[in-house]
Structures are given as structure tokens and as C-alpha cells.
Scaffold this active site. Structure first.
Site, PDB file in Angstrom:
ATOM      1  N   THR A  64       0.862  -1.177   0.000  1.00 54.56           N
ATOM      2  CA  THR A  64       0.000   0.000   0.000  1.00 54.56           C
ATOM      3  C   THR A  64       0.903   1.232   0.000  1.00 54.56           C
ATOM      4  O   THR A  64       2.077   1.153   0.341  1.00 54.56           O
ATOM      5  CB  THR A  64      -0.954   0.008   1.209  1.00 54.56           C
ATOM      6  OG1 THR A  64      -0.177  -0.036   2.403  1.00 54.56           O
ATOM      7  CG2 THR A  64      -1.919  -1.174   1.163  1.00 54.56           C
ATOM      8  N   GLY A  66       1.327   4.229   1.757  1.00 50.94           N
ATOM      9  CA  GLY A  66       2.050   4.688   2.942  1.00 50.94           C
ATOM     10  C   GLY A  66       3.073   3.681   3.436  1.00 50.94           C
ATOM     11  O   GLY A  66       4.161   4.045   3.862  1.00 50.94           O
ATOM     12  N   CYS A  67       2.718   2.401   3.360  1.00 51.63           N
ATOM     13  CA  CYS A  67       3.627   1.348   3.841  1.00 51.63           C
ATOM     14  C   CYS A  67       4.846   1.230   2.931  1.00 51.63           C
ATOM     15  O   CYS A  67       5.960   1.011   3.413  1.00 51.63           O
ATOM     16  CB  CYS A  67       2.879   0.020   3.955  1.00 51.63           C
ATOM     17  SG  CYS A  67       1.514   0.112   5.132  1.00 51.63           S
ATOM     18  N   THR A  68       4.635   1.403   1.641  1.00 54.83           N
ATOM     19  CA  THR A  68       5.742   1.368   0.688  1.00 54.83           C
ATOM     20  C   THR A  68       6.684   2.542   0.947  1.00 54.83           C
ATOM     21  O   THR A  68       7.910   2.368   0.987  1.00 54.83           O
ATOM     22  CB  THR A  68       5.217   1.398  -0.755  1.00 54.83           C
ATOM     23  OG1 THR A  68       4.382   0.249  -0.962  1.00 54.83           O
ATOM     24  CG2 THR A  68       6.351   1.387  -1.767  1.00 54.83           C
ATOM     25  N   CYS A  71       8.636   1.820   4.246  1.00 55.98           N
ATOM     26  CA  CYS A  71       9.652   0.776   4.084  1.00 55.98           C
ATOM     27  C   CYS A  71      10.838   1.288   3.274  1.00 55.98           C
ATOM     28  O   CYS A  71      11.991   1.035   3.616  1.00 55.98           O
ATOM     29  CB  CYS A  71       9.019  -0.455   3.429  1.00 55.98           C
ATOM     30  SG  CYS A  71      10.038  -1.929   3.534  1.00 55.98           S
TER      31      CYS A  71
END
Length: 173
Positions: A64, A66-68, A71
């Protein structure tokens, strides 16, 4: 009979709402975990006790936006974190295979932990409808929670994490 049912429902709702809002706090012992990671290893919090501090960054879902971003921030700026005697992880309720793919795509050079049952997310109070809330836990060598960041900014995650580690007095190497 209706009063009894109403009383039962009221008590049940009160009990459930107290459980649902129970959160870990600074000063609490961090719940132990034993989770598989994207690097093929299994990590357990208790293995680090007395040796290294831990940063456990929960994220909602691999691949997703924001998670990308979060990370990649940690992958691109890991040099800011590697100067501390601390192991940092990202963790989600995703299946291990998904986190392995996600780690490869984002070039993560740190472990992504998988908690597909959600049991550990529940123990940390970050479970929400099968996903994990974006919260980061800073845990000292004794296993005590010394900070909880509930306002993680994905784009500056690594920089913020390094600042917090320094401010919290995490040992430098």
C-alpha cells in the site's frame, strides 16, 4: 427478563470496550513475540534481552502507498539506524510470502516480520479489523517499552526513528 438481558448486554459492552481500549504504555514490559521474517529467520524478542534494544514498527499492509513509502525510507536511510546497538523491524499481519515479496520490491535490508494470526498485533494493542495500526515501539535492552510513536510519518520514518533512538539514549556502536 428484559431488564436482565439489558443488564447483560450493558456489562458485556463495558467489558469489551475496556479490552478494546487497553493499550500498552511507556514503562510496560513489551510482550514477547516469535515471528518469521522476510530474511528467512525467526525472531523472538526475548533473544535480544540484555543484548540489544528493539524498534518494532507496525504497518498496516504490504504494497500500500504509505507502507511502501515507510519501508523505502528505512531501506534508503538505514545508515542512520545502523549506528545504534538496536535491531529494527517492520511488522504486519501479512502472510510471510507477501512480506518477502514486499521486502524485495522495496529493497529492505532489514527484517519484515509476519504475524498472520494477528496474535502479536493484538498483544501490542495495534490490531484493527485484521490490520495493524501504524505504531512504532521502542524497547530497551531490558524489554521495557521506552516510547510508543502513534504518529509515524512514513516519508521521514528513518530520520524520525534515528532521532528518537538518540534522544532515548540507545547505545551507539
Amino acid at each position: 427478563m428484559n431488564k436482565l438481558i439489558t443488564l447483560f448486554i450493558t456489562i458485556s459492552l463495558l467489558l469489551f470496550s475496556n479490552l478494546a481500549t487497553a493499550e500498552l504504555s511507556v514503562g510496560d514490559q513489551a510482550p514477547n513475540f516469535k515471528l518469521q521474517a522476510s530474511d528467512g529467520k525467526t525472531y523472538q524478542l526475548s533473544d535480544f534481552k540484555g543484548k540489544q534494544s528493539i524498534v518494532l514498527a507496525w504497518f498496516p499492509r504490504a504494497f500500500t502507498s504509505g507502507c511502501t513509502i515507510e519501508c523505502k525510507s528505512l531501506a534508503d536511510n538505514g545508515h542512520l539506524l545502523k549506528g545504534f546497538n538496536a535491531q529494527y523491524f517492520m511488522a504486519s499481519t501479512d502472510e510471510l510470502s507477501k512480506n518477502i515479496e514486499f521486502a524485495k520490491e522495496t529493497k529492505a535490508d532489514f527484517p519484515l516480520l509476519s504475524d498472520p494470526t494477528g496474535d502479536v498485533a493484538e498483544a501490542y494493542g495495534v490490531s484493527f479489523m485484521g490490520y495493524a495500526k501504524r505504531h512504532t515501539f521502542y524497547i530497551d535492552k531490558s524489554g521495557k517499552i521506552v516510547m510508543i510513536d502513534r504518529n509515524v510519518r512514513p516519508k521521514t520514518s528513518a530520520e524520525d526513528m534515528a532521532q528518537h533512538m538518540g534522544r532515548l539514549g540507545f547505545e551507539k556502536i
